[in-house]
Design a protein around this motif. Structure first.
Motif, PDB file in Angstrom:
ATOM      1  N   PRO A 192      10.434  -2.076  -2.908  1.00  0.00           N
ATOM      2  CA  PRO A 192      10.640  -2.574  -1.535  1.00  0.00           C
ATOM      3  C   PRO A 192       9.972  -3.933  -1.374  1.00  0.00           C
ATOM      4  O   PRO A 192       9.035  -4.270  -2.110  1.00  0.00           O
ATOM      5  N   ASP A 193      10.431  -4.696  -0.403  1.00  0.00           N
ATOM      6  CA  ASP A 193       9.944  -6.066  -0.224  1.00  0.00           C
ATOM      7  C   ASP A 193       8.423  -6.150  -0.146  1.00  0.00           C
ATOM      8  O   ASP A 193       7.810  -7.065  -0.684  1.00  0.00           O
ATOM      9  N   TYR A 194       7.815  -5.176   0.519  1.00  0.00           N
ATOM     10  CA  TYR A 194       6.360  -5.255   0.721  1.00  0.00           C
ATOM     11  C   TYR A 194       5.572  -5.053  -0.576  1.00  0.00           C
ATOM     12  O   TYR A 194       4.368  -5.326  -0.635  1.00  0.00           O
ATOM     13  N   LEU A 195       6.248  -4.579  -1.639  1.00  0.00           N
ATOM     14  CA  LEU A 195       5.569  -4.381  -2.916  1.00  0.00           C
ATOM     15  C   LEU A 195       5.947  -5.435  -3.955  1.00  0.00           C
ATOM     16  O   LEU A 195       5.414  -5.435  -5.052  1.00  0.00           O
ATOM     17  N   TYR A 196       6.859  -6.325  -3.586  1.00  0.00           N
ATOM     18  CA  TYR A 196       7.348  -7.311  -4.564  1.00  0.00           C
ATOM     19  C   TYR A 196       6.212  -8.169  -5.117  1.00  0.00           C
ATOM     20  O   TYR A 196       6.146  -8.434  -6.312  1.00  0.00           O
ATOM     21  N   THR A 197       5.307  -8.589  -4.259  1.00  0.00           N
ATOM     22  CA  THR A 197       4.199  -9.439  -4.699  1.00  0.00           C
ATOM     23  C   THR A 197       2.887  -8.649  -4.813  1.00  0.00           C
ATOM     24  O   THR A 197       1.815  -9.234  -4.952  1.00  0.00           O
ATOM     25  N   ALA A 198       2.970  -7.320  -4.763  1.00  0.00           N
ATOM     26  CA  ALA A 198       1.757  -6.503  -4.820  1.00  0.00           C
ATOM     27  C   ALA A 198       1.230  -6.400  -6.247  1.00  0.00           C
ATOM     28  O   ALA A 198       1.934  -6.685  -7.220  1.00  0.00           O
ATOM     29  N   ASP A 199      -0.042  -5.970  -6.374  1.00  0.00           N
ATOM     30  CA  ASP A 199      -0.621  -5.814  -7.708  1.00  0.00           C
ATOM     31  C   ASP A 199      -0.136  -4.509  -8.345  1.00  0.00           C
ATOM     32  O   ASP A 199       0.518  -3.680  -7.707  1.00  0.00           O
ATOM     33  N   GLU A 200      -0.454  -4.334  -9.620  1.00  0.00           N
ATOM     34  CA  GLU A 200       0.050  -3.194 -10.372  1.00  0.00           C
ATOM     35  C   GLU A 200      -0.473  -1.872  -9.836  1.00  0.00           C
ATOM     36  O   GLU A 200       0.200  -0.843  -9.936  1.00  0.00           O
ATOM     37  N   PHE A 201      -1.670  -1.869  -9.251  1.00  0.00           N
ATOM     38  CA  PHE A 201      -2.233  -0.628  -8.728  1.00  0.00           C
ATOM     39  C   PHE A 201      -1.388  -0.088  -7.572  1.00  0.00           C
ATOM     40  O   PHE A 201      -1.122   1.105  -7.485  1.00  0.00           O
ATOM     41  N   LYS A 202      -0.949  -0.984  -6.699  1.00  0.00           N
ATOM     42  CA  LYS A 202      -0.112  -0.552  -5.579  1.00  0.00           C
ATOM     43  C   LYS A 202       1.253  -0.099  -6.075  1.00  0.00           C
ATOM     44  O   LYS A 202       1.820   0.868  -5.576  1.00  0.00           O
ATOM     45  N   ARG A 203       1.791  -0.795  -7.061  1.00  0.00           N
ATOM     46  CA  ARG A 203       3.071  -0.382  -7.622  1.00  0.00           C
ATOM     47  C   ARG A 203       2.936   0.961  -8.335  1.00  0.00           C
ATOM     48  O   ARG A 203       3.838   1.797  -8.293  1.00  0.00           O
TER      49      ARG A 203
END
Length: 272
Positions: A192-203
């Motif tokens: 989802p868009d909110y995870l596109y630039t997130a770090d690997e931990f959030k993914r």
């Protein structure tokens, strides 16, 4: 008089103060506009509906008290304000608007025949996503199987935004496995868009949640695909290994011989 005053305000022929002084003689009143909107609905006055919606929006008067009339209006086919109503219901998020928004997705309105982008259907789908109730999620799941690609893709996007695994994501994983999509394109398309630039931990947490959901559904194929993603991107944690260890002991998982295996969960579980 009310319609003419609203039109003049929209055209900047009168100021807001002048409008309020005449239209709201006893002060700005949400219930008064609601009453006028009900009246417009009952006599099927297209112009009155349009302008009372404008007034309610202009002065931020919409409340959940408007839900009933808005649902009645969005299901009706005699006016031209459906997109405005869908947008308003999307903001209000009333639980009892789910059925009306779902029905409106399938509206065939002559005045919208030109719209190949299905803007009304898309607004209704996003409204269902904003409501985010068990009922609205079920409606989105149904819409995600539509033969209309715009309806289908928007429904899937809403499901994905709420942390649900979709057929679209499953296809992306298979394409990644077959080297038919780059790692970068996969990340952009899968999350989802909110995870596109997130770090690997959030993914990692996102994929882990998807695995738990599919575990509860006993969907062996989805679990295999999601474990492949976690391995491919190095997202594995002790929690993943625990799930793998438990999964290979499950009788229902062992019986699903038709499952396409992308990972060796036995090897993964042994690393716990």
């Amino acid at each position: 008089m009310e319609i003419e005053m609203a039109r003049k305000l929209w055209l900047n022929e009168i100021t807001e103060k002048e409008f309020i002084d005449v239209f709201f003689q006893n002060g700005i009143d949400s219930e008064y506009v609601l009453k006028l909107l009900y009246g417009a609905y009952k006599i099927q006055d297209v112009e009155a509906v349009r302008w009372m919606l404008y007034v309610a929006s202009k002065f931020d008067l919409f409340t959940l008290n408007y839900t009933k009339v808005l649902c009645s209006l969005i299901e009706a086919d005699w006016h031209k304000s459906h997109e405005d109503i869908a947008f308003t219901l999307s903001k209000l998020k009333p639980l009892n608007a789910v059925e009306s928004l779902y029905k409106a997705v399938f509206h065939e309105l002559e005045y919208l025949n030109y719209d190949d982008n299905f803007a009304l259907a898309v607004k209704c789908i996003w409204g269902l996503g904003n409501i985010n109730s068990p009922d609205s999620i079920e409606k989105l799941k149904s819409l995600s199987k539509s033969t209309n690609e715009i309806i289908k893709s928007n429904a899937m996007e809403q499901l994905e935004m709420h942390g649900l695994f979709t057929e679209r994501q499953s296809e992306l994983i298979l394409n990644l496995f077959k080297n038919e999509i780059s790692k970068e394109d996969f990340i952009e398309e899968f999350y989802p868009d909110y995870l596109y630039t997130a770090d690997e931990f959030k993914r990692s947490d996102y994929v882990l949640k998807l695995i738990y959901d599919e575990y509860n559904k006993r969907d062996a194929q989805a679990i295999e695909y999601l474990f492949y993603v976690s391995l491919f991107f190095g997202l594995i944690t002790a929690e993943y290994m625990k799930i793998a260890s438990n999964l290979i002991k499950e009788e229902w998982y062992q019986k699903q011989e038709e499952t396409v295996s992308l990972v060796d969960l036995t090897l993964l579980s042994s690393n716990q």
